[in-house]
Design a protein around this motif. Structure first.
Motif, mmCIF file in Angstrom:
data_model
loop_
_atom_site.group_PDB
_atom_site.id
_atom_site.type_symbol
_atom_site.label_atom_id
_atom_site.label_comp_id
_atom_site.label_asym_id
_atom_site.label_seq_id
_atom_site.Cartn_x
_atom_site.Cartn_y
_atom_site.Cartn_z
ATOM 1 N N LEU A 141 0.680 -1.022 0.097
ATOM 2 C CA LEU A 141 0.096 0.237 0.042
ATOM 3 C C LEU A 141 0.734 1.468 0.161
ATOM 4 C CD1 LEU A 141 -3.117 -1.110 2.482
ATOM 5 C CD2 LEU A 141 -3.406 -0.402 -0.143
ATOM 6 N N GLN A 142 1.927 0.444 0.608
ATOM 7 C CA GLN A 142 2.949 1.531 0.835
ATOM 8 C C GLN A 142 3.356 2.535 -0.759
ATOM 9 O OE1 GLN A 142 6.101 1.418 3.684
ATOM 10 N NE2 GLN A 142 5.646 3.182 4.112
ATOM 11 N N GLY A 143 3.880 1.250 -1.679
ATOM 12 C CA GLY A 143 4.616 2.109 -2.861
ATOM 13 C C GLY A 143 3.277 1.858 -3.958
ATOM 14 N N PHE A 144 1.924 1.330 -3.523
ATOM 15 C CA PHE A 144 0.784 0.824 -4.537
ATOM 16 C C PHE A 144 -0.215 1.682 -4.055
ATOM 17 C CE2 PHE A 144 -0.769 -3.022 -7.448
ATOM 18 C CZ PHE A 144 -1.966 -1.494 -7.966
ATOM 19 N N PRO A 145 -0.335 2.647 -4.169
ATOM 20 C CA PRO A 145 -1.504 3.449 -2.106
ATOM 21 C C PRO A 145 -2.960 2.916 -3.308
ATOM 22 C CG PRO A 145 -0.013 5.151 -2.847
ATOM 23 C CD PRO A 145 0.209 3.934 -3.965
ATOM 24 N N ASP A 146 -3.102 2.263 -4.542
ATOM 25 C CA ASP A 146 -4.620 2.669 -5.266
ATOM 26 C C ASP A 146 -4.477 0.939 -4.967
ATOM 27 O OD1 ASP A 146 -3.070 3.027 -6.758
ATOM 28 O OD2 ASP A 146 -3.967 2.776 -8.013
ATOM 29 N N ALA A 147 -3.683 -0.357 -4.759
ATOM 30 C CA ALA A 147 -4.442 -1.497 -4.406
ATOM 31 C C ALA A 147 -5.249 -1.836 -4.575
ATOM 32 C CB ALA A 147 -2.899 -1.916 -3.845
ATOM 33 N N ALA A 148 -5.892 -1.430 -3.141
ATOM 34 C CA ALA A 148 -7.058 -2.400 -2.938
ATOM 35 C C ALA A 148 -8.826 -2.119 -3.827
ATOM 36 C CB ALA A 148 -7.676 -1.291 -1.568
ATOM 37 N N SER A 149 -8.427 -1.061 -5.057
ATOM 38 C CA SER A 149 -9.142 -1.334 -6.079
ATOM 39 C C SER A 149 -9.236 -1.517 -6.927
ATOM 40 C CB SER A 149 -9.532 0.672 -6.008
ATOM 41 O OG SER A 149 -8.060 1.175 -6.689
ATOM 42 N N HIS A 150 -7.892 -2.714 -7.371
ATOM 43 C CA HIS A 150 -7.252 -3.549 -8.461
ATOM 44 C C HIS A 150 -7.292 -4.958 -7.653
ATOM 45 C CE1 HIS A 150 -6.770 -0.604 -10.896
ATOM 46 N NE2 HIS A 150 -5.371 0.164 -9.546
ATOM 47 N N ASP A 151 -7.262 -5.504 -8.548
ATOM 48 C CA ASP A 151 -7.673 -7.420 -7.989
ATOM 49 C C ASP A 151 -6.535 -8.144 -7.166
ATOM 50 O OD1 ASP A 151 -8.554 -10.042 -7.578
ATOM 51 O OD2 ASP A 151 -9.271 -10.431 -9.796
ATOM 52 N N VAL A 152 -6.156 -7.233 -6.244
ATOM 53 C CA VAL A 152 -4.686 -7.561 -5.130
ATOM 54 C C VAL A 152 -5.067 -8.174 -4.146
ATOM 55 C CG1 VAL A 152 -2.683 -6.486 -5.293
ATOM 56 C CG2 VAL A 152 -3.679 -5.701 -6.306
ATOM 57 N N LYS A 153 -4.769 -9.211 -3.891
ATOM 58 C CA LYS A 153 -4.896 -10.315 -2.382
ATOM 59 C C LYS A 153 -3.939 -10.691 -1.677
ATOM 60 C CE LYS A 153 -10.047 -10.592 -2.776
ATOM 61 N NZ LYS A 153 -10.561 -10.053 -4.280
ATOM 62 N N ILE A 154 -3.688 -10.808 -0.899
ATOM 63 C CA ILE A 154 -2.945 -11.385 0.303
ATOM 64 C C ILE A 154 -3.167 -12.386 1.221
ATOM 65 C CG2 ILE A 154 -0.692 -12.061 2.080
ATOM 66 C CD1 ILE A 154 -1.241 -8.365 0.849
ATOM 67 N N LEU A 155 -3.057 -13.837 0.543
ATOM 68 C CA LEU A 155 -3.557 -15.013 1.702
ATOM 69 C C LEU A 155 -1.895 -15.356 2.779
ATOM 70 C CD1 LEU A 155 -5.305 -17.672 1.378
ATOM 71 C CD2 LEU A 155 -3.832 -18.781 0.140
ATOM 72 N N ALA A 156 -3.076 -15.742 3.739
ATOM 73 C CA ALA A 156 -2.236 -16.007 4.943
ATOM 74 C C ALA A 156 -2.401 -16.928 5.171
ATOM 75 C CB ALA A 156 -2.154 -14.810 5.320
ATOM 76 N N THR A 157 -1.709 -18.174 5.496
ATOM 77 C CA THR A 157 -2.757 -19.265 5.822
ATOM 78 C C THR A 157 -1.423 -19.894 6.865
ATOM 79 O OG1 THR A 157 -0.706 -20.999 4.038
ATOM 80 C CG2 THR A 157 -3.084 -19.835 3.735
ATOM 81 N N ASP A 158 -1.908 -20.902 7.716
ATOM 82 C CA ASP A 158 -0.583 -21.596 8.458
ATOM 83 C C ASP A 158 -1.510 -22.623 9.508
ATOM 84 O OD1 ASP A 158 1.342 -20.683 10.880
ATOM 85 O OD2 ASP A 158 0.388 -22.155 11.783
ATOM 86 N N ILE A 159 -0.681 -23.917 9.596
ATOM 87 C CA ILE A 159 -1.103 -25.485 10.139
ATOM 88 C C ILE A 159 -2.693 -24.679 11.247
ATOM 89 C CG2 ILE A 159 0.492 -25.988 11.443
ATOM 90 C CD1 ILE A 159 0.108 -28.479 10.210
#
Ligand code: SAM
Length: 293
Positions: A141-159
Motif C-alpha cells: 500500500l505504500q508503493g501502490f496506494p490504490d492497490a485495494a481498488s484492483h484485484d490484489v489480495k494476500i492469502l495467509a495460511t498456517d496449520i
C-alpha cells in the motif's frame, strides 16, 4: 524415564509428577512428522515435556502415554497438540531486506500489471500470528496506494488455528512492532483501547485473508501466485519434506514470480534450474524450458 524432578525449572504449575518416557517422546515425534512434516530430535525431548505437561495434567492424565493415546485419536486434541508443538515466533518486518526487495524490485511490476487488469496474488505460507502478511500489505500500500481498488489480495495460511485466530484479532504488543519503521507506526496502525497494543488500520487488514492450510497436504489452488513468502517454516522439517514443499511452490508460482525463504533456509539441490537466486534468500521462478510456462 524423565521425571519431573529432572525437569525442574521447566514448569511451576504442576501438582503431581507425570510419567514421560523416551517411547512417549518417540510417539509424539512420529505423530508430528506424519501430521506436519516437523522433525523433532532427541534435543527436543525436554521442550516437548515443557510445552505439554500442563495440558496433560489439566486433562487429568498421570502419564504422557495416556495423553498421546487421546491426542492422536481426537480431532480437537490433535489440533491442540500440533498448536503446542509448532514454533510461532514472528514479528513485523522480520528480515526487512525482503520487504525492501518487494518494494523496490517486485512491486513496480505488480502494480503495472494490476492497473492493466491482471489478478495479483501473494501468499504468506506459515504466517503464524499474521505479522508477515500485514507487513506485506503495508509494503504494497505504500508503493501502490490504490492497490485495494484492483484485484490484489494476500492469502495467509498456517496449520495452527490458534495463531490464525490471533492473526484475525490483529492486536499486537510492542515487541511485535519493534522493527516497524517509525513513521509507519502512526500511518499504518491505530491503538487498541485499554492496552499498549496496536492494530493495523482497517484498509490494511482488508487486504489479507487468513485460512488454515497444512503445507504437507494437497493445496486447493487453481490460479498461480505472483510472490510467496514461506520463511522460517521449512527449517523445522526434514530435507524430503522441504523438497516437496519447494517443488509445490514452483508449481503454484507464475514464471517470473518470487519466492522468499527464511535467512537460514536453502532450496534443495533438486530445485537448481527451477529458480534463479536474485537476492539474499530470494528466488525468481524460472519458466520451464520445454513448455515456456
Ligand atoms: C516460526 S513461524 C514463521 C512465521 C513467519 N513466516 C515468519 O517468518 O516470521 C512458523 C510457522 O509455520 C507453521 N507451520 C509449521 N508446520 C506447518 C505446516 N505443515 N503447514 C503449515 N504451517 C506450518 C507454524 O504453525 C508456525 O506458525
Amino acid at each position: 524415564m524423565t521425571t519431573l524432578a529432572q525437569l525442574t525449572g521447566a514448569l511451576t504449575r504442576l501438582d503431581r509428577e507425570l510419567v514421560y518416557t523416551s517411547e512417549d517422546f518417540s510417539r509424539i515425534a512420529r505423530f508430528m512428522h506424519d501430521a506436519t512434516g516437523i522433525r523433532l530430535t532427541e534435543a527436543n525431548e525436554r521442550m516437548v515435556y515443557a510445552r505439554l505437561a500442563n495440558r496433560v495434567q489439566d486433562l487429568g492424565f498421570d502419564s504422557f502415554a495416556a495423553y498421546v493415546d487421546k491426542a492422536t485419536t481426537s480431532g480437537d486434541e490433535r489440533d491442540r497438540l500440533i498448536s503446542c508443538l509448532t514454533t510461532n515466533t514472528t514479528h513485523f518486518y522480520r528480515e526487512s531486506y525482503h520487504f525492501d526487495f518487494l518494494a523496490q524490485t517486485v512491486l513496480p511490476e505488480l502494480a503495472g500489471r494490476a492497473r492493466s487488469g491482471e489478478r495479483i496474488r501473494i501468499w504468506s505460507a506459515g504466517c503464524s500470528t499474521g505479522e508477515e502478511a500485514y507487513s506485506i500489505a503495508m509494503c504494497l500500500l505504500q508503493g501502490f496506494p490504490d492497490a485495494a481498488s484492483h484485484d490484489v489480495k494476500i492469502l495467509a495460511t498456517d496449520i495452527d488455528r490458534t495463531v490464525l485466530a490471533r492473526a484475525a484479532t490483529a492486536s499486537y504488543p510492542p515487541g511485535s512492532l519493534r522493527e516497524v519503521p517509525k513513521p509507519l507506526l502512526d500511518t499504518c496502525f491505530e491503538p487498541v483501547p485499554g492496552t499498549d497494543h496496536r492494530t493495523p488500520r482497517a484498509h490494511i487488514r482488508a487486504m489479507v485473508t487468513f485460512r488454515p492450510l497444512n503445507l504437507i497436504e494437497p493445496w486447493p489452488f487453481r490460479g498461480q501466485f505472483d510472490a510467496i513468502f514461506c520463511r522460517n517454516v521449512a527449517i523445522y522439517m526434514d530435507a524430503q519434506t522441504q523438497e516437496h514443499i519447494w517443488t509445490g511452490f514452483h508449481r503454484v508460482l507464475r514464471p517470473g514470480g518470487h519466492l522468499f525463504i527464511g535467512h537460514s533456509e536453502r532450496l534443495s539441490p533438486a530445485l537448481k534450474g527451477s529458480f534463479t537466486i536474485v537476492g539474499n534468500t530470494i528466488h525468481r521462478r524460472n519458466a520451464d524450458p520445454a513448455s515456456g510456462r
